[in-house]
Design an enzyme around this catalytic site. Sequence first.
Site, PDB file in Angstrom:
ATOM      1  N   GLY A  16       0.896  -1.283   0.000  1.00 34.22           N
ATOM      2  CA  GLY A  16       0.000   0.000   0.000  1.00 34.22           C
ATOM      3  C   GLY A  16       0.818   1.171   0.000  1.00 34.22           C
ATOM      4  O   GLY A  16       0.893   2.098   0.698  1.00 34.22           O
ATOM      5  N   THR A  17       1.765   1.741  -0.507  1.00 35.90           N
ATOM      6  CA  THR A  17       3.019   2.498  -0.446  1.00 35.90           C
ATOM      7  C   THR A  17       3.115   3.468  -1.595  1.00 35.90           C
ATOM      8  O   THR A  17       2.595   3.187  -2.674  1.00 35.90           O
ATOM      9  CB  THR A  17       4.203   1.519  -0.494  1.00 35.90           C
ATOM     10  OG1 THR A  17       4.104   0.635   0.615  1.00 35.90           O
ATOM     11  CG2 THR A  17       5.528   2.210  -0.511  1.00 35.90           C
ATOM     12  N   VAL A  18       3.821   4.594  -1.356  1.00 36.81           N
ATOM     13  CA  VAL A  18       4.115   5.516  -2.448  1.00 36.81           C
ATOM     14  C   VAL A  18       5.614   5.745  -2.505  1.00 36.81           C
ATOM     15  O   VAL A  18       6.288   5.835  -1.495  1.00 36.81           O
ATOM     16  CB  VAL A  18       3.375   6.870  -2.301  1.00 36.81           C
ATOM     17  CG1 VAL A  18       1.865   6.665  -2.381  1.00 36.81           C
ATOM     18  CG2 VAL A  18       3.748   7.594  -1.019  1.00 36.81           C
TER      19      VAL A  18
END
Length: 532
Positions: free
Chosen positions: A349-351
């Site tokens: 779930g990361t940017v």
Amino acid sequence: MTGIQDWTLPYASRRSPVLGRQVVSTSQPLAAQAGLRMLLAGGNAVDAALAAAMALTVVEPSGCGIGSDAFAIVWDGQALHGLNASGRAPRAWTPDYFARLGGIPDKGWNAVTVPGAVSGWIALWRRFGRLPLAQLAQPAIDYARHGFPVSPTIATLWTLGAERLGAQPGFAECFLPAGRPPRAGELFRSEAHARTLEDIVATEGESFYRGALAARMAAHARACGGAMTEDDLGAHQADWVGTLAQRFGDSVVHEIPPNGQGIAALMALGMLDELGIGDAPVDSADSLHLQIEAMKLALADTYHYNADLAHMAVAPAQLLERGYLRQRAALIDRQRAGEPTWGTPRPGGTVYLAAADAQGMMVSFIQSNYMGFGSGVVVPATGISLQNRGHGFSSAAGHANQVGPGKRPSHTIIPAFAMHADGRPQMAFGVMGGPMQHQGHVQMALRVLRHGQNPQAAADAPRWRVTGGRGVALEPAVDAGVVQALRARGHDVRVESGHGVFAFGGAQLVLRQDGHYVAGSDPRKDGGAVAF
């Protein structure tokens, strides 16, 4: 490899590489533009990265929030610097605490470690920032206060997050303003988010860890049965930790030391160097087989040994020792899939976003909630959505990563950086997506650093992901003949389509070449690179 050898775009994407003297590449175009605004205003690459990072907490809440963790690698023009801004467990988090709960949950307050991203923003700004902090935060504040149109990919992820987390405290109030997730193209606003960013700016982060915002977080935790206290928040700090490095052909790849899992990528790259990985075409079954097998060996070691650095049974240098990696590589059968376990190294779930400026500064930055919207917890009237990094701990007695007070959990998010062997900066890169990240680093490094693909082609290329045992997931665009050949070697292959493609992450890459930069951004997400 001294420069791009292949400018072709052989994969299914309409995007072309972005070239310029200054560049920002992120997973969301509005955030990329926020970073570019700082470069146009005379800021440097760190200013651009921070503006983009703060904007991403607003425009891509399905991957990160104000309550995320973060890591960064910065080339300041002379040296590399590594920053660990991941949080630690509350002091009440003992093994007995979770035994009474029946295990470590993946949602709610008992999944939340101290959020570290804000401390990372402040540490980077104080050491390297050129523009005022308020200026860096203004695009994010404006998007939150006045609204932004939700993009189709993020709308889909928002809906999936709401299905899993909609009942968590504060989630619906913040993220379901009309009683449902926003649809693609609808405007989303969060005045509370804007006010919290203004408070963080005004206090240079002190409110978040030792002031009014900290008090509100701790009070909400108490009200919801969580263990987080004001003392836990006040004890937190981001740490400058340097980097770990591994030679790979004519390049040296750098990762943040544990508790991050970037060491797995370095181990796999070291094994692949021993196996002569560049001799086979990059998309061939021979190449994919070796990549997969090396990654499986590296992951077996990582899952056994990786933890908060102070609690590891072996030093990272032992896992990266060339003789040990040679022994591990020798276990790989070029014709058959294996089911490896961990090795025994001897003592010894990361940017994601990347930014680079005309003066030569380059930044590799990542922040994340962990699983999509993370814990699902949002502190009321603040817009502070919190990660669920506590779920990254182990419950196994005696394991290096066993949950414990004040420990950092083994962490999936990892920025990467490549240098030329002669010490010149080469590439800032990363791949989002939980356990996909170290696997994605290996694939990006192989394509750009060893095979000379341009960054956009590397981002477009179909990916694989180890799933346990002999299992491997492939994107649908992998050649059918390669799929068949991998199955013939004993791999349990699953070709994933539909929402499963999100599990292959999203890549951003910025490559330095001849005084300018070449950037690629991933078509799997809404990402974009901007330059001038």
